[in-house]
Write an enzyme that holds these catalytic residues in place. Structure first.
Site, PDB file in Angstrom:
ATOM      1  N   ARG A  33      37.065  53.227  41.254  1.00 27.76           N
ATOM      2  CA  ARG A  33      37.207  54.518  39.972  1.00 27.76           C
ATOM      3  C   ARG A  33      36.327  55.495  40.218  1.00 27.76           C
ATOM      4  O   ARG A  33      36.410  56.650  39.736  1.00 27.76           O
ATOM      5  CB  ARG A  33      37.177  53.472  38.693  1.00 27.76           C
ATOM      6  CG  ARG A  33      38.112  52.756  38.409  1.00 27.76           C
ATOM      7  CD  ARG A  33      37.790  52.089  36.991  1.00 27.76           C
ATOM      8  NE  ARG A  33      39.413  51.964  36.676  1.00 27.76           N
ATOM      9  CZ  ARG A  33      40.189  52.568  35.903  1.00 27.76           C
ATOM     10  NH1 ARG A  33      39.606  53.530  35.314  1.00 27.76           N
ATOM     11  NH2 ARG A  33      41.296  52.122  35.570  1.00 27.76           N
ATOM     12  N   ASP A 138      52.966  51.403  26.260  1.00 27.86           N
ATOM     13  CA  ASP A 138      51.582  50.900  26.649  1.00 27.86           C
ATOM     14  C   ASP A 138      51.309  49.647  25.975  1.00 27.86           C
ATOM     15  O   ASP A 138      52.006  49.543  24.643  1.00 27.86           O
ATOM     16  CB  ASP A 138      50.458  52.080  26.617  1.00 27.86           C
ATOM     17  CG  ASP A 138      49.376  51.779  27.027  1.00 27.86           C
ATOM     18  OD1 ASP A 138      48.960  52.553  28.186  1.00 27.86           O
ATOM     19  OD2 ASP A 138      48.382  50.904  26.660  1.00 27.86           O
TER      20      ASP A 138
HETATM   21  C1  SAM Z   1      44.390  53.838  33.950  1.00 31.96           C
HETATM   22  S1  SAM Z   1      45.840  53.817  32.477  1.00 31.96           S
HETATM   23  C2  SAM Z   1      47.230  54.712  33.339  1.00 31.96           C
HETATM   24  C3  SAM Z   1      47.768  55.794  32.887  1.00 31.96           C
HETATM   25  C4  SAM Z   1      48.877  56.350  33.941  1.00 31.96           C
HETATM   26  N1  SAM Z   1      50.180  55.409  34.251  1.00 31.96           N
HETATM   27  C5  SAM Z   1      48.286  57.293  34.833  1.00 31.96           C
HETATM   28  O1  SAM Z   1      48.470  56.784  36.112  1.00 31.96           O
HETATM   29  O2  SAM Z   1      47.443  58.058  34.712  1.00 31.96           O
HETATM   30  C6  SAM Z   1      46.196  52.267  32.412  1.00 31.96           C
HETATM   31  C7  SAM Z   1      46.889  52.178  31.134  1.00 31.96           C
HETATM   32  O3  SAM Z   1      47.391  50.615  31.388  1.00 31.96           O
HETATM   33  C8  SAM Z   1      47.556  49.963  30.165  1.00 31.96           C
HETATM   34  N2  SAM Z   1      47.642  48.778  30.175  1.00 31.96           N
HETATM   35  C9  SAM Z   1      46.783  47.662  30.723  1.00 31.96           C
HETATM   36  N3  SAM Z   1      47.174  46.580  30.477  1.00 31.96           N
HETATM   37  C10 SAM Z   1      48.749  46.549  30.144  1.00 31.96           C
HETATM   38  C11 SAM Z   1      49.656  45.700  29.778  1.00 31.96           C
HETATM   39  N4  SAM Z   1      49.607  44.299  30.200  1.00 31.96           N
HETATM   40  N5  SAM Z   1      50.821  46.170  29.356  1.00 31.96           N
HETATM   41  C12 SAM Z   1      50.893  47.420  29.387  1.00 31.96           C
HETATM   42  N6  SAM Z   1      50.164  48.407  29.411  1.00 31.96           N
HETATM   43  C13 SAM Z   1      48.758  47.873  29.893  1.00 31.96           C
HETATM   44  C14 SAM Z   1      46.335  50.653  29.219  1.00 31.96           C
HETATM   45  O4  SAM Z   1      46.151  50.211  27.971  1.00 31.96           O
HETATM   46  C15 SAM Z   1      46.026  51.927  29.869  1.00 31.96           C
HETATM   47  O5  SAM Z   1      46.561  52.836  28.965  1.00 31.96           O
END
Ligand code: SAM
Length: 267
Positions: A33, A138
């Protein structure tokens, strides 16, 4: 590489700046990150230099970016532009032959990804084609409610979108520092809460699933479970897009790997 000591220092600093304890964060995740700050042509030669600059406290913008980078909801409009170039290609090349179009932003965070997809659809799909929807899901209620508010920092969006795009697809918000995604763009997007580990309640198959920058939170066995479930929701010949830095190595699946972390289901 981050040493164990530096890893703890980064975690402590992050806690003092954000109040969030990175309990289960692994070292590789922090490295991954923060890598956008480190290396040739970037702001810092090494992780220690970044840490020193952060604790010196002079650069509040850098501190904000550091917190953003380690926050799991981190996202922005048109992140990983290779994937949006691919989407444009798909919209021109394949989309007009489809009966309907469905795109899925499978970890949509605060909405930048699904709205970017919708903007591309508006830009590149012939307007006569109207049966198109973008599903955005999400696990977090908090990010979904931010996404549905559809207001974003004008300063931030101007960094990744041209003046024309902002003018065309955003409206001024009440707060002058914010811009609001236009109604015609947001009408294409449906937000729903969904844990990727739960059953998927979909009736239509997807053209492209964007599963980006979320796989790093799963073990290989969970990745395999999710990838295969998603593959079954794709149209024949449909695509799965994962984050550029993510890997499906060690994950069994039947998709064909193309360039830029894009995978295709057999037509
Ligand atoms: C870093 S963001 C990615 C956002 C976007 N896809 C991008 O690439 O910019 C990761 C997201 O994954 C979601 N997330 C984590 N675990 C998850 C799960 N088990 N099911 C659905 N969403 C999840 C988090 O809430 C977060 O909003």
């Amino acid at each position: 590489m981050i040493s164990d000591t530096l890893f703890i220092q980064f975690k402590d600093l992050f806690y003092s700046l954000s109040g969030i304890a990175l309990k289960d964060y692994k070292k590789y995740l922090v490295e991954y990150r923060l890598q956008k700050f480190i290396g040739e042509g970037k702001q810092f030669a090494g992780y220690k230099d970044l840490y020193d600059a952060l604790v010196s406290g002079y650069d509040s913008e850098l501190r904000r970016e550091f917190v953003d980078a380690l926050t799991t909801n981190y996202t922005y409009f048109f992140r990983e532009p290779e994937h949006f170039a691919f989407l444009a290609y798909y919209l021109k090349q394949y989309a007009p032959r489809q009966e309907y179009l469905r795109f899925w932003s499978a970890a949509c965070s605060t909405g930048e990804e699904p709205y970017s997809i919708a903007i591309m659809v508006k830009k590149h799909l012939p307007s006569a084609f109207s049966n198109v929807k973008i599903l955005a899901t999400d696990i977090s209620d908090k990010v979904l409610s931010i996404a549905q508010r559809r207001e974003y920092s004008l300063e931030k969006i101007q960094k990744t979108m041209s003046h024309d795009t902002v003018k065309k697809y955003f409206k001024r918000a009440k707060n002058e520092a914010l811009a609001k995604v236009s109604q015609e763009i947001s009408d294409m997007v449906v937000f729903k809460k969904l844990n990727l580990m739960d059953p998927y309640p979909f009736t239509k198959q997807f053209d492209i699933v964007f599963l980006r920058n979320v796989l790093i939170y799963f073990e290989n066995s969970e990745k395999e479970y999710i990838i295969n479930k998603i593959a079954s929701t794709l149209k024949p010949g449909g695509y799965l897009v994962v984050g550029l830095a993510e890997s499906l190595v060690g994950v069994r699946h039947n998709l064909k790997q193309l360039k830029y972390s894009i995978y295709r289901k057999e037509p």
